[in-house]
Design an enzyme around this catalytic site. Sequence first.
Site, mmCIF file in Angstrom:
data_model
loop_
_atom_site.group_PDB
_atom_site.id
_atom_site.type_symbol
_atom_site.label_atom_id
_atom_site.label_comp_id
_atom_site.label_asym_id
_atom_site.label_seq_id
_atom_site.Cartn_x
_atom_site.Cartn_y
_atom_site.Cartn_z
ATOM 1 N N GLU A 37 0.857 -1.183 0.000
ATOM 2 C CA GLU A 37 0.000 0.000 0.000
ATOM 3 C C GLU A 37 0.895 1.236 0.000
ATOM 4 O O GLU A 37 1.813 1.342 0.801
ATOM 5 C CB GLU A 37 -0.930 -0.017 1.237
ATOM 6 C CG GLU A 37 -1.643 1.290 1.537
ATOM 7 C CD GLU A 37 -2.483 1.844 0.384
ATOM 8 O OE1 GLU A 37 -3.188 1.066 -0.280
ATOM 9 O OE2 GLU A 37 -2.419 3.076 0.140
ATOM 10 N N GLN A 38 0.578 2.180 -0.891
ATOM 11 C CA GLN A 38 1.438 3.369 -1.018
ATOM 12 C C GLN A 38 1.353 4.313 0.190
ATOM 13 O O GLN A 38 2.313 5.005 0.516
ATOM 14 C CB GLN A 38 1.083 4.133 -2.295
ATOM 15 C CG GLN A 38 -0.303 4.734 -2.296
ATOM 16 C CD GLN A 38 -0.650 5.453 -3.601
ATOM 17 O OE1 GLN A 38 0.156 5.523 -4.504
ATOM 18 N NE2 GLN A 38 -1.847 5.999 -3.682
ATOM 19 N N ARG A 77 -17.099 3.396 5.542
ATOM 20 C CA ARG A 77 -16.001 2.774 4.786
ATOM 21 C C ARG A 77 -14.906 2.277 5.714
ATOM 22 O O ARG A 77 -14.322 1.221 5.493
ATOM 23 C CB ARG A 77 -15.372 3.802 3.841
ATOM 24 C CG ARG A 77 -16.173 4.050 2.643
ATOM 25 C CD ARG A 77 -15.660 5.292 1.941
ATOM 26 N NE ARG A 77 -16.405 5.441 0.726
ATOM 27 C CZ ARG A 77 -16.100 4.847 -0.417
ATOM 28 N NH1 ARG A 77 -15.028 4.114 -0.526
ATOM 29 N NH2 ARG A 77 -16.865 4.997 -1.459
ATOM 30 N N TYR A 104 -28.306 8.621 4.800
ATOM 31 C CA TYR A 104 -28.658 7.403 5.545
ATOM 32 C C TYR A 104 -27.773 7.297 6.781
ATOM 33 O O TYR A 104 -26.683 7.871 6.824
ATOM 34 C CB TYR A 104 -28.530 6.149 4.665
ATOM 35 C CG TYR A 104 -27.214 5.988 3.913
ATOM 36 C CD1 TYR A 104 -26.070 5.477 4.522
ATOM 37 C CD2 TYR A 104 -27.120 6.323 2.559
ATOM 38 C CE1 TYR A 104 -24.887 5.304 3.814
ATOM 39 C CE2 TYR A 104 -25.937 6.159 1.848
ATOM 40 C CZ TYR A 104 -24.817 5.651 2.488
ATOM 41 O OH TYR A 104 -23.647 5.489 1.783
HETATM 42 C C1 FAD Z 1 -19.171 9.033 -4.088
HETATM 43 C C2 FAD Z 1 -18.933 7.545 -4.106
HETATM 44 C C3 FAD Z 1 -19.834 6.711 -3.483
HETATM 45 C C4 FAD Z 1 -19.663 5.318 -3.554
HETATM 46 N N1 FAD Z 1 -20.591 4.528 -2.953
HETATM 47 C C5 FAD Z 1 -20.469 3.188 -3.040
HETATM 48 C C6 FAD Z 1 -21.446 2.348 -2.429
HETATM 49 O O1 FAD Z 1 -22.407 2.828 -1.833
HETATM 50 N N2 FAD Z 1 -21.283 0.986 -2.529
HETATM 51 C C7 FAD Z 1 -20.207 0.423 -3.196
HETATM 52 O O2 FAD Z 1 -20.104 -0.809 -3.241
HETATM 53 N N3 FAD Z 1 -19.259 1.220 -3.778
HETATM 54 C C8 FAD Z 1 -19.367 2.575 -3.720
HETATM 55 N N4 FAD Z 1 -18.422 3.370 -4.283
HETATM 56 C C9 FAD Z 1 -17.305 2.739 -5.035
HETATM 57 C C10 FAD Z 1 -16.197 2.258 -4.116
HETATM 58 O O3 FAD Z 1 -15.793 3.281 -3.252
HETATM 59 C C11 FAD Z 1 -15.007 1.816 -4.963
HETATM 60 O O4 FAD Z 1 -15.451 1.035 -6.032
HETATM 61 C C12 FAD Z 1 -14.045 0.979 -4.101
HETATM 62 O O5 FAD Z 1 -13.552 1.756 -3.044
HETATM 63 C C13 FAD Z 1 -12.905 0.476 -4.964
HETATM 64 O O6 FAD Z 1 -11.972 -0.196 -4.167
HETATM 65 P P1 FAD Z 1 -10.531 -0.541 -4.742
HETATM 66 O O7 FAD Z 1 -9.833 -1.232 -3.639
HETATM 67 O O8 FAD Z 1 -10.682 -1.210 -6.059
HETATM 68 O O9 FAD Z 1 -9.862 0.858 -5.040
HETATM 69 P P2 FAD Z 1 -9.447 2.022 -4.023
HETATM 70 O O10 FAD Z 1 -10.414 2.125 -2.902
HETATM 71 O O11 FAD Z 1 -9.196 3.236 -4.853
HETATM 72 O O12 FAD Z 1 -8.079 1.509 -3.393
HETATM 73 C C14 FAD Z 1 -6.872 1.567 -4.117
HETATM 74 C C15 FAD Z 1 -5.735 1.495 -3.110
HETATM 75 O O13 FAD Z 1 -4.514 1.354 -3.815
HETATM 76 C C16 FAD Z 1 -3.563 2.246 -3.320
HETATM 77 N N5 FAD Z 1 -2.643 2.518 -4.431
HETATM 78 C C17 FAD Z 1 -2.875 3.233 -5.567
HETATM 79 N N6 FAD Z 1 -1.807 3.227 -6.365
HETATM 80 C C18 FAD Z 1 -0.869 2.464 -5.743
HETATM 81 C C19 FAD Z 1 0.450 2.067 -6.092
HETATM 82 N N7 FAD Z 1 1.021 2.438 -7.236
HETATM 83 N N8 FAD Z 1 1.129 1.285 -5.216
HETATM 84 C C20 FAD Z 1 0.574 0.879 -4.055
HETATM 85 N N9 FAD Z 1 -0.668 1.252 -3.655
HETATM 86 C C21 FAD Z 1 -1.392 2.017 -4.513
HETATM 87 C C22 FAD Z 1 -4.371 3.453 -2.860
HETATM 88 O O14 FAD Z 1 -3.673 4.222 -1.904
HETATM 89 C C23 FAD Z 1 -5.596 2.743 -2.269
HETATM 90 O O15 FAD Z 1 -5.410 2.385 -0.923
HETATM 91 C C24 FAD Z 1 -18.558 4.764 -4.232
HETATM 92 C C25 FAD Z 1 -17.616 5.608 -4.838
HETATM 93 C C26 FAD Z 1 -17.809 6.985 -4.780
HETATM 94 C C27 FAD Z 1 -16.801 7.870 -5.443
#
Ligand code: FAD
Length: 394
Positions: A38-39, A112, A221
């Site tokens: 994790e970065q 979250r 909510y």
């Molecule tokens: C306004 C909003 C509301 C939402 N509501 C919902 C909801 O109600 N229900 C739902 O299911 N989803 C919801 N989502 C979507 C959800 O938040 C995302 O789809 C989800 O967080 C994606 O998770 P992820 O782990 O794929 O990516 P991320 O949460 O973006 O995690 C990526 C991680 O990788 C790390 N990282 C990035 N680049 C690097 C690198 N080069 N090297 C090492 N680490 C790195 C980052 O620091 C981060 O910790 C919502 C999104 C938004 C914007």
Amino acid sequence: MARTNGTSAPFLVSGGGIGGLIAAYALARQGFPVRVFEQSPEFREVGAGIQLGPNIFRVLEKIGLKDAVLADAHRPPAQEMRDALTGKLITHIPLDGAFIERFGQPYAVTHRADIHGTFLQACQGSNLITLETSRRVDGFEDHGDHVTVTLENGERAQGCALIGCDGMWSKIRERIVGDGKPRVSGHIAYRAVLKRSEVPADLWRPDVVLWAGPRTHFVHYPLRRGELYNLVAVFHSDHYEEGWNAEGSKDLLWKHFQGQRPEVLRMLERIETWRLWVLCDREPVKDWSQGRVTLLGDAAHPMLQYLAQGACMATEDAVVLAEKVATTPHDLPGAFKAYQQARYLRTGRTQIMARVYGEFYHARGVTAELRDMAISGRTTQQSYDGIAWLYGGP
Ligand SMILES: Cc1cc2nc3c(=O)[nH]c(=O)nc-3n(C[C@H](O)[C@H](O)[C@H](O)COP(=O)(O)OP(=O)(O)OC[C@H]3O[C@@H](n4cnc5c(N)ncnc54)[C@H](O)[C@@H]3O)c2cc1C
């Protein structure tokens, strides 16, 4: 005991968000060692709520985390949509009895940090998972029988495969798919979380309430067993800023919500500081694996939040990926292809339908009237039928 998969090297996971942690946990449950990079200096999530459809609980149940996620969550009795100009009720969809009977799983809303914390704790409890912070993945090489990643500090790490869980602006995706920057939707979300005591008593509702306005919507909510209250206000704007934590201007918000119902305005007034998200997504793709490297969650299929599914899809991905890897542990490229094959139509449909729902919430004039006419007369079962493709999966 750790299983082997052709080499005894661990799976490398880039990114420790919701997707990265649940991928690590699902793989470790199948017996595989995992290193998560994790970065950021710590594993954490932004302060905001997240909705969890029954489809996430179906997969969480498989890996034994359903009860832990529900323990901190709030279970809204219904989902409601109202017209933000007139206050008229457009739909009211029960999320208790009949819903659970239909989908076999609950609907919940949570902070979250709570769901991410549950996944983190699960990973910390596994002796097959190594969690590493302040480790930014800059590049990778696929050597055919193993992979190496290069970290920002120059270190290199070796593994049997790499899973890019590095979100919307994924570095791994740049190499695997190479489709440039995400598509900026022209919609911005402002978010805030209040303590229950800060919400006027007559405005506090146990339901997920969505106020649909012209080119805006506002959702609220409760969170964390009802102790907190989540607010998200969305409007159309060309403003662009990468990342998920910038501060939003109040004036810009007010300009877009002028003339809406007092229930909306009184709630918006309570917020001192808004954080903003510029909402982006991408076109669906079907090929997000190459050799021993694959993508998961937002890195694979970033979507607008209008179906509240990004984190749910990342969790589904993780469980399916781990199952495919467990089926052919000596053929990881084959397992990754089988994983994307099982996922791309479902995640692509969700990406596209999320855009449609956004149009639908922000409709104006005759389009809004048509929307109301089409959905306000639906029975509860018809509402469930409309979303069964999503909530009935994966
Ligand atoms: C306004 C909003 C509301 C939402 N509501 C919902 C909801 O109600 N229900 C739902 O299911 N989803 C919801 N989502 C979507 C959800 O938040 C995302 O789809 C989800 O967080 C994606 O998770 P992820 O782990 O794929 O990516 P991320 O949460 O973006 O995690 C990526 C991680 O990788 C790390 N990282 C990035 N680049 C690097 C690198 N080069 N090297 C090492 N680490 C790195 C980052 O620091 C981060 O910790 C919502 C999104 C938004 C914007």
